[in-house]
Design a protein around this motif. Structure first.
Motif, PDB file in Angstrom:
ATOM      1  N   GLY A 279       0.823  -1.198   0.000  1.00 56.16           N
ATOM      2  CA  GLY A 279       0.000   0.000   0.000  1.00 56.16           C
ATOM      3  C   GLY A 279       0.860   1.252   0.000  1.00 56.16           C
ATOM      4  O   GLY A 279       2.068   1.204   0.235  1.00 56.16           O
ATOM      5  N   ARG A 280       0.198   2.358  -0.313  1.00 54.10           N
ATOM      6  CA  ARG A 280       0.899   3.643  -0.344  1.00 54.10           C
ATOM      7  C   ARG A 280       0.180   4.629   0.556  1.00 54.10           C
ATOM      8  O   ARG A 280      -1.044   4.618   0.669  1.00 54.10           O
ATOM      9  N   LYS A 281       0.965   5.512   1.128  1.00 55.94           N
ATOM     10  CA  LYS A 281       0.437   6.582   1.957  1.00 55.94           C
ATOM     11  C   LYS A 281       0.252   7.800   1.056  1.00 55.94           C
ATOM     12  O   LYS A 281       1.224   8.333   0.506  1.00 55.94           O
ATOM     13  N   TYR A 282      -0.992   8.222   0.874  1.00 59.05           N
ATOM     14  CA  TYR A 282      -1.308   9.380   0.038  1.00 59.05           C
ATOM     15  C   TYR A 282      -1.505  10.614   0.909  1.00 59.05           C
ATOM     16  O   TYR A 282      -2.106  10.542   1.993  1.00 59.05           O
ATOM     17  N   PHE A 283      -1.011  11.727   0.424  1.00 55.54           N
ATOM     18  CA  PHE A 283      -1.111  13.002   1.129  1.00 55.54           C
ATOM     19  C   PHE A 283      -1.982  13.942   0.315  1.00 55.54           C
ATOM     20  O   PHE A 283      -1.841  14.024  -0.905  1.00 55.54           O
ATOM     21  N   ALA A 284      -2.869  14.652   1.006  1.00 55.67           N
ATOM     22  CA  ALA A 284      -3.759  15.605   0.342  1.00 55.67           C
ATOM     23  C   ALA A 284      -3.782  16.905   1.135  1.00 55.67           C
ATOM     24  O   ALA A 284      -3.716  16.896   2.367  1.00 55.67           O
ATOM     25  N   LEU A 285      -3.902  18.006   0.427  1.00 52.41           N
ATOM     26  CA  LEU A 285      -4.013  19.309   1.083  1.00 52.41           C
ATOM     27  C   LEU A 285      -5.309  19.397   1.874  1.00 52.41           C
ATOM     28  O   LEU A 285      -6.361  18.965   1.399  1.00 52.41           O
ATOM     29  N   THR A 286      -5.228  19.960   3.051  1.00 51.46           N
ATOM     30  CA  THR A 286      -6.434  20.290   3.812  1.00 51.46           C
ATOM     31  C   THR A 286      -6.783  21.744   3.483  1.00 51.46           C
ATOM     32  O   THR A 286      -6.016  22.436   2.792  1.00 51.46           O
ATOM     33  N   ALA A 287      -7.913  22.218   3.996  1.00 52.03           N
ATOM     34  CA  ALA A 287      -8.273  23.623   3.800  1.00 52.03           C
ATOM     35  C   ALA A 287      -7.189  24.528   4.385  1.00 52.03           C
ATOM     36  O   ALA A 287      -6.800  25.534   3.776  1.00 52.03           O
ATOM     37  N   ASP A 288      -6.665  24.164   5.559  1.00 56.46           N
ATOM     38  CA  ASP A 288      -5.575  24.940   6.168  1.00 56.46           C
ATOM     39  C   ASP A 288      -4.319  24.893   5.304  1.00 56.46           C
ATOM     40  O   ASP A 288      -3.587  25.878   5.197  1.00 56.46           O
ATOM     41  N   GLY A 289      -4.069  23.756   4.688  1.00 54.81           N
ATOM     42  CA  GLY A 289      -2.912  23.618   3.809  1.00 54.81           C
ATOM     43  C   GLY A 289      -3.029  24.495   2.576  1.00 54.81           C
ATOM     44  O   GLY A 289      -2.046  25.112   2.147  1.00 54.81           O
ATOM     45  N   LEU A 290      -4.226  24.571   2.024  1.00 59.61           N
ATOM     46  CA  LEU A 290      -4.450  25.419   0.862  1.00 59.61           C
ATOM     47  C   LEU A 290      -4.271  26.893   1.232  1.00 59.61           C
ATOM     48  O   LEU A 290      -3.648  27.663   0.488  1.00 59.61           O
ATOM     49  N   THR A 291      -4.768  27.278   2.406  1.00 59.21           N
ATOM     50  CA  THR A 291      -4.587  28.652   2.888  1.00 59.21           C
ATOM     51  C   THR A 291      -3.106  28.949   3.102  1.00 59.21           C
ATOM     52  O   THR A 291      -2.603  30.004   2.696  1.00 59.21           O
ATOM     53  N   GLU A 292      -2.395  28.013   3.740  1.00 54.94           N
ATOM     54  CA  GLU A 292      -0.956  28.171   3.979  1.00 54.94           C
ATOM     55  C   GLU A 292      -0.207  28.326   2.658  1.00 54.94           C
ATOM     56  O   GLU A 292       0.677  29.175   2.536  1.00 54.94           O
TER      57      GLU A 292
END
Length: 120
Positions: A75-88
């Motif tokens: 399996g792979r660990k996927y990372f996604a932007l959160t709303a806070d990440g998009l703001t940052e």
């Protein structure tokens, strides 16, 4: 065109922003992030650089993590932007543009002054 590896000190200052940018199109995994950054001209990043950074982004709440089954492999660990990440990311881009303008102006000014001193 002469392509040089980016200065590691400069890269350290903007790597978090560049990593967040790789997630704008959607969830992605570590190897894919390093590949995109290399294709963008940032050089080859090691797992010992990227994975601790991703863990810090997760801890800050800027990315979310999801494990997905692999196609016939682990399996792979996927990372996604959160709303806070998009703001940052947005704020970091604005700050980078302002910083870039300041440095470019300074370097252009210094260059003109140096040329004037040499020709005087």
């Amino acid at each position: 065109m002469n392509e040089r590896a980016p200065n590691s000190e400069w890269l350290r200052g903007v790597l978090e922003t560049c990593v967040l940018q790789t997630m704008v199109a959607g969830p992605t995994y570590g190897y894919q992030i390093t590949t995109q950054l290399a294709e963008a001209g940032l050089g080859e990043l090691k797992g010992g650089t990227i994975y601790p950074l991703l863990a810090r982004l997760e801890k800050k709440g800027l990315v979310s993590v999801e494990w997905r089954a692999g196609d016939g492999g682990p399996g792979r660990k996927y990372f996604a932007l959160t709303a806070d990440g998009l703001t940052e990311l947005h704020e970091a881009k604005l700050a980078w543009r302002a910083f870039n303008t300041t440095i470019s102006t300074h370097l252009d000014l210094s260059s003109v002054q140096s040329q004037q001193e040499v020709t005087s």
